[in-house]
Scaffold this motif. Sequence first.
Motif, PDB file in Angstrom:
ATOM      1  N   ASP A  82       1.401  -3.138   2.683  1.00 29.58           N
ATOM      2  CA  ASP A  82       2.210  -1.914   2.658  1.00 29.58           C
ATOM      3  C   ASP A  82       1.384  -0.722   2.174  1.00 29.58           C
ATOM      4  O   ASP A  82       1.929   0.339   1.866  1.00 29.58           O
ATOM      5  CB  ASP A  82       3.453  -2.077   1.788  1.00 29.58           C
ATOM      6  CG  ASP A  82       3.124  -2.420   0.343  1.00 29.58           C
ATOM      7  OD1 ASP A  82       1.933  -2.523   0.005  1.00 29.58           O
ATOM      8  OD2 ASP A  82       4.065  -2.585  -0.458  1.00 29.58           O
ATOM      9  N   LEU A  83       0.058  -0.884   2.118  1.00 32.32           N
ATOM     10  CA  LEU A  83      -0.837   0.191   1.697  1.00 32.32           C
ATOM     11  C   LEU A  83      -1.434   0.945   2.873  1.00 32.32           C
ATOM     12  O   LEU A  83      -2.299   1.802   2.692  1.00 32.32           O
ATOM     13  CB  LEU A  83      -1.968  -0.374   0.828  1.00 32.32           C
ATOM     14  CG  LEU A  83      -1.538  -1.055  -0.466  1.00 32.32           C
ATOM     15  CD1 LEU A  83      -2.760  -1.615  -1.208  1.00 32.32           C
ATOM     16  CD2 LEU A  83      -0.772  -0.097  -1.368  1.00 32.32           C
ATOM     17  N   ALA A  85      -2.120   3.660   5.335  1.00 31.47           N
ATOM     18  CA  ALA A  85      -1.877   5.109   5.318  1.00 31.47           C
ATOM     19  C   ALA A  85      -2.011   5.666   6.733  1.00 31.47           C
ATOM     20  O   ALA A  85      -2.912   5.277   7.484  1.00 31.47           O
ATOM     21  CB  ALA A  85      -2.854   5.812   4.381  1.00 31.47           C
ATOM     22  N   TYR A 150       7.360   1.479   6.076  1.00 27.82           N
ATOM     23  CA  TYR A 150       7.053   2.046   4.765  1.00 27.82           C
ATOM     24  C   TYR A 150       5.583   2.424   4.636  1.00 27.82           C
ATOM     25  O   TYR A 150       4.976   2.341   3.579  1.00 27.82           O
ATOM     26  CB  TYR A 150       7.431   1.088   3.630  1.00 27.82           C
ATOM     27  CG  TYR A 150       7.021  -0.359   3.827  1.00 27.82           C
ATOM     28  CD1 TYR A 150       5.694  -0.709   4.112  1.00 27.82           C
ATOM     29  CD2 TYR A 150       7.952  -1.373   3.720  1.00 27.82           C
ATOM     30  CE1 TYR A 150       5.330  -2.022   4.283  1.00 27.82           C
ATOM     31  CE2 TYR A 150       7.588  -2.709   3.890  1.00 27.82           C
ATOM     32  CZ  TYR A 150       6.279  -3.034   4.166  1.00 27.82           C
ATOM     33  OH  TYR A 150       5.910  -4.343   4.337  1.00 27.82           O
ATOM     34  N   ASN A 151       4.977   2.806   5.743  1.00 32.07           N
ATOM     35  CA  ASN A 151       3.575   3.214   5.690  1.00 32.07           C
ATOM     36  C   ASN A 151       3.394   4.451   4.821  1.00 32.07           C
ATOM     37  O   ASN A 151       4.232   5.352   4.799  1.00 32.07           O
ATOM     38  CB  ASN A 151       3.070   3.499   7.108  1.00 32.07           C
ATOM     39  CG  ASN A 151       3.170   2.267   7.988  1.00 32.07           C
ATOM     40  OD1 ASN A 151       2.876   1.166   7.544  1.00 32.07           O
ATOM     41  ND2 ASN A 151       3.601   2.455   9.224  1.00 32.07           N
ATOM     42  N   GLN A 152       2.285   4.494   4.112  1.00 27.32           N
ATOM     43  CA  GLN A 152       2.026   5.591   3.198  1.00 27.32           C
ATOM     44  C   GLN A 152       1.407   6.777   3.928  1.00 27.32           C
ATOM     45  O   GLN A 152       0.916   6.663   5.046  1.00 27.32           O
ATOM     46  CB  GLN A 152       1.088   5.118   2.085  1.00 27.32           C
ATOM     47  CG  GLN A 152       1.652   4.000   1.236  1.00 27.32           C
ATOM     48  CD  GLN A 152       0.764   3.683   0.056  1.00 27.32           C
ATOM     49  OE1 GLN A 152      -0.176   4.402  -0.243  1.00 27.32           O
ATOM     50  NE2 GLN A 152       1.066   2.606  -0.628  1.00 27.32           N
ATOM     51  N   SER A 371      -6.610   9.850  -2.808  1.00 26.39           N
ATOM     52  CA  SER A 371      -5.361  10.314  -3.434  1.00 26.39           C
ATOM     53  C   SER A 371      -5.386  10.269  -4.946  1.00 26.39           C
ATOM     54  O   SER A 371      -4.542  10.881  -5.599  1.00 26.39           O
ATOM     55  CB  SER A 371      -4.191   9.465  -2.926  1.00 26.39           C
ATOM     56  OG  SER A 371      -4.357   8.104  -3.319  1.00 26.39           O
TER      57      SER A 371
END
Length: 426
Positions: A82-83, A85, A150-152, A371
């Motif tokens: 889920d990390l 981007a 839920y991509n960042q 980030s």
Amino acid sequence: MKKNKWLIWCPLCWMLVVTGCVRNQFDLERYEEIVDEMSPVENVDENHNWQLSTTKALMVDINGLEDIERIQILTDNPAVTDLAAIVGEAYVSSKTVFSVSISYPNLQEKLYAAAIDSEERYTIVAFDPNVKDAINFSNPIIKNRKLPNYNQLQIFTYLYEEEYPDPGDYDYNDVVVRLSMRRTAEREVRINVELAAVGASKQLAFAIRLYGYKATDIEKVSTVDNASFDVVGGVEFPDQMRTVQKEKDLLLTGLRDEAVLNIFADAHWATGDNISTDYGVMVRKRYNVSYTNDDTYGTFVPREITYVVTFKEGVDIDNLSLGQLDPFIIEQYNSANWEVHTYAFHNTQVLSPYPGQLISSLPWALSVPNSTFRWPLHAVAMGTRKQGARGGAYHTFEHSFGEWAEDMNEATDWYLYPDNDETYYK
């Protein structure tokens, strides 16, 4: 440190004042000598492009897939983590072959392209962005799999020196802003702006040019919840104190009709701190650049505002990515407005006509594709490299800022190696 520069600043200031009267009297050679003398790096790579990220157009072919709604280009496989981007995004409509702009860290050796249908099913391929400029989905690693969305967002950190055209102290913390961007509809993008630090001692405004787009391409600009950096505790930044940016509209028109987002008129006011004023004079602390709280230094919780940009019908925004944003600070020098851009746009005059940046040493602004980047504490150089010695906030052997400044192909991962005692992060 800035006080100690006065003896060197005097001849530089005189050269620039003379320039305003008799342009051909400006001594470029002496100016470059002065900047070099103040540089914390002795032998800067004369061919340096100061880029830690790549922006390019990627051709996408979705032939053979059905009911595809949008394309995402990601840093990781969203079926595994889920990390992941988002580094580029486009809505498909009736297109089967089209171009999408992507911006990604130079260290990234693999990206993932996801074709997403109306039922949120993903078909994914992996590719090397440094080798491929075009992709298709003929050999997917994932096919028609439903995944949580839920991509960042990819976040870049932008760091500025306030003294241009004078030499800076190269701590790159006079204004620190983190930016991300997301395509949220066919004609809409949302740009999130986080003000993270203000180490400056004077009024600085901030704006973002949408490179390649005219003000007339945009239908409207708003902010989520009508938030504004120029409003603190319900009080708007006073008109009589607007010495740099007097315009209040969210959308400005540049000198060549470019679309420009008006972010804030004063960086110190934008922190949201309870700033005291006396007869129109603001008490300006340095924020989030020291672990000390006193009359000189303060802290604030970084402020975030999301700008909603709606484009007009027919305007192609598939080729708008984070790398097409040109964020810049605006300062006053010699009774005129000057702009400080990252190196990719360093000679651009957006809102004010001013001499372009004559960069013979370090630039006055950096963009770091990270980030959580930790910027230097006040008066600590990002990195030093003189007589073979390394120092500053990023000085790890073979991973130092100074080595990267000397050779743009070396130590390209320097920003991942902070000295925790010389950098700020909370």
